[in-house]
Every structure is written in structure tokens, then in C-alpha cells.
Design a protein around this motif. Structure first.
Motif, mmCIF file in Angstrom:
data_model
loop_
_atom_site.group_PDB
_atom_site.id
_atom_site.type_symbol
_atom_site.label_atom_id
_atom_site.label_comp_id
_atom_site.label_asym_id
_atom_site.label_seq_id
_atom_site.Cartn_x
_atom_site.Cartn_y
_atom_site.Cartn_z
ATOM 1 N N GLU A 101 5.050 13.877 3.913
ATOM 2 C CA GLU A 101 5.629 12.756 3.418
ATOM 3 C C GLU A 101 5.887 11.618 4.250
ATOM 4 O OE1 GLU A 101 6.051 16.819 0.667
ATOM 5 O OE2 GLU A 101 6.538 16.514 2.684
ATOM 6 N N VAL A 102 6.501 11.705 5.212
ATOM 7 C CA VAL A 102 7.396 11.098 6.093
ATOM 8 C C VAL A 102 5.864 10.169 6.706
ATOM 9 C CG1 VAL A 102 7.983 10.384 8.461
ATOM 10 C CG2 VAL A 102 9.264 11.746 6.550
ATOM 11 N N LEU A 103 5.128 10.787 6.655
ATOM 12 C CA LEU A 103 3.765 9.758 7.202
ATOM 13 C C LEU A 103 2.761 9.685 5.777
ATOM 14 C CD1 LEU A 103 2.228 13.112 9.610
ATOM 15 C CD2 LEU A 103 2.758 10.499 10.014
ATOM 16 N N SER A 104 2.635 9.933 5.057
ATOM 17 C CA SER A 104 2.007 9.332 3.601
ATOM 18 C C SER A 104 2.358 8.090 3.559
ATOM 19 C CB SER A 104 2.457 9.589 2.300
ATOM 20 O OG SER A 104 1.773 11.397 2.706
ATOM 21 N N MET A 105 4.031 7.604 3.754
ATOM 22 C CA MET A 105 4.934 6.698 3.586
ATOM 23 C C MET A 105 4.394 6.313 4.362
ATOM 24 S SD MET A 105 7.178 5.233 1.329
ATOM 25 C CE MET A 105 7.693 6.301 0.247
ATOM 26 N N ALA A 106 4.629 6.038 5.928
ATOM 27 C CA ALA A 106 4.514 4.785 6.858
ATOM 28 C C ALA A 106 3.163 4.833 6.207
ATOM 29 C CB ALA A 106 4.745 5.249 7.719
ATOM 30 N N ASN A 107 2.251 5.509 5.927
ATOM 31 C CA ASN A 107 1.021 4.766 5.586
ATOM 32 C C ASN A 107 0.975 3.785 4.733
ATOM 33 O OD1 ASN A 107 -1.568 4.444 6.051
ATOM 34 N ND2 ASN A 107 -2.509 6.195 5.257
ATOM 35 N N LEU A 108 1.362 3.962 3.759
ATOM 36 C CA LEU A 108 1.883 3.380 2.712
ATOM 37 C C LEU A 108 2.377 2.061 2.934
ATOM 38 C CD1 LEU A 108 3.116 5.722 -0.219
ATOM 39 C CD2 LEU A 108 0.689 4.105 -0.826
ATOM 40 N N LEU A 109 3.177 2.369 3.991
ATOM 41 C CA LEU A 109 3.254 0.428 4.495
ATOM 42 C C LEU A 109 3.634 0.096 5.744
ATOM 43 C CD1 LEU A 109 7.426 2.575 4.439
ATOM 44 C CD2 LEU A 109 6.379 1.081 2.879
ATOM 45 N N GLY A 110 1.804 0.836 6.127
ATOM 46 C CA GLY A 110 0.811 -0.410 6.166
ATOM 47 C C GLY A 110 0.806 0.135 8.029
#
Length: 162
Positions: A101-110
Motif C-alpha cells: 500500500e505504501v508503494l502504491s501511494m508513492a506510485n500515485l504521487l509520482g
């Protein structure tokens, strides 16, 4: 050419025996010298607050307890994309907010780093500060694997193809 920023992060709850193996493993890793572009970070049980710590990282190596429904001490090496092929009944992380989930959020933030995860099947998740002998005996081999990945990134700009 600038060296890629590499982070090795140990995650887990040190109060629940083997659940804290990722954090405890960092003690073993700390016995070695690493280049200035390599950061060792204790992620503990932090959740989404880790996002800002990994956004400027090029390569992230995570060590964590992993529930692969295997024998205690079983070692898994995978990248986040590999999790799509793991059946849903497998509970990947023991934490409230998993590293995926942390990686997914970082991905969303670019900016999510290229990520490699070393997961170890724990033996004991009871209250306690000690790591099971079956788990701690793996730390030298795991250290060798992590150092090999760091060397591969430094030399070839990618994880090993192992």
C-alpha cells in the motif's frame, strides 16, 4: 554519472517475536560498510508516513516477515508486481498498512522506487523481543543476498535476475 540512491528498509513489530525480523535483521547488516548512496532504514510498523521517505529513492530493498504459508524460515524474493500472481487468500504482510500500500501511494504521487522484497516465513508471532533461532540463523545468508543486490545495482543499475 551519479550513483543511484539505494535504501534497505527493515519493517515489522519488534514486540511480536519474528514479526520484527526485518528490523532485527538491520543489526546484522549494520556490521558492514556501505557506500554513501546506500541508506539503511528501520521502517518499524510505520505505514503511510513511509511514503515521503521512499520518494527520492531509486532502488528499495525491503526485508519483512511474509506469510507464504510455508515452513518457518522459508525465504521469498519477489517484486511488488509478482504479488498479482499470489492467490488472494495469502496474507502478504502482518501489518495494518502493508508495504505494498505504501508503494502504491508513492506510485500515485509520482515516484515509487524500483522495489525488491525479501520475505521470511516467521515461526512465532507471540509477544516477545527475541527472534526464533530458525529465523535468526538465516540472517547471514540474507545479508549476503542483500549485499549482492546492492552490488548489482551499483554495477549494472538493476536488481540481479536471480
Amino acid at each position: 554519472m551519479q550513483s543511484p540512491k539505494i535504501m534497505v528498509m527493515g519493517v515489522g513489530n519488534i514486540l511480536l517475536s519474528d514479526e520484527g525480523l526485518g528490523v532485527r535483521f538491520l543489526d546484522e547488516l549494520a556490521k558492514f560498510e556501505f557506500p554513501a548512496n546506500v541508506e539503511i532504514l528501520e521502517g518499524g510498523t510505520a505505514g503511510l508516513e513511509l511514503v515521503h521517505l521512499i520518494q527520492d529513492v531509486d532502488f528499495l530493498i525491503i526485508v519483512d516477515a511474509f506469510n507464504g504459508h510455508a515452513e518457518p524460515g522459508a525465504l521469498f524474493r519477489f517484486q511488488p508486481g509478482d504479488l498479482q500472481i499470489i492467490p488472494e487468500q495469502y496474507e502478504v504482510s502482518f501489518h495494518q498498512i502493508g508495504i505494498i500500500e505504501v508503494l502504491s501511494m508513492a506510485n500515485l504521487l509520482g515516484q515509487a522506487p524500483q522495489t525488491l522484497i525479501f520475505g521470511i516465513q516467521p515461526k512465532c508471532l507471540d509477544w516477545g523481543l527475541e527472534i526464533s533461532p530458525e529465523i535468526s540463523v538465516l540472517f547471514p545468508r540474507l545479508t549476503e543476498l542483500v549485499r549482492k543486490e546492492i552490488d548489482s545495482i551499483q554495477r549494472e543499475g538493476k536488481f540481479t535476475s536471480a
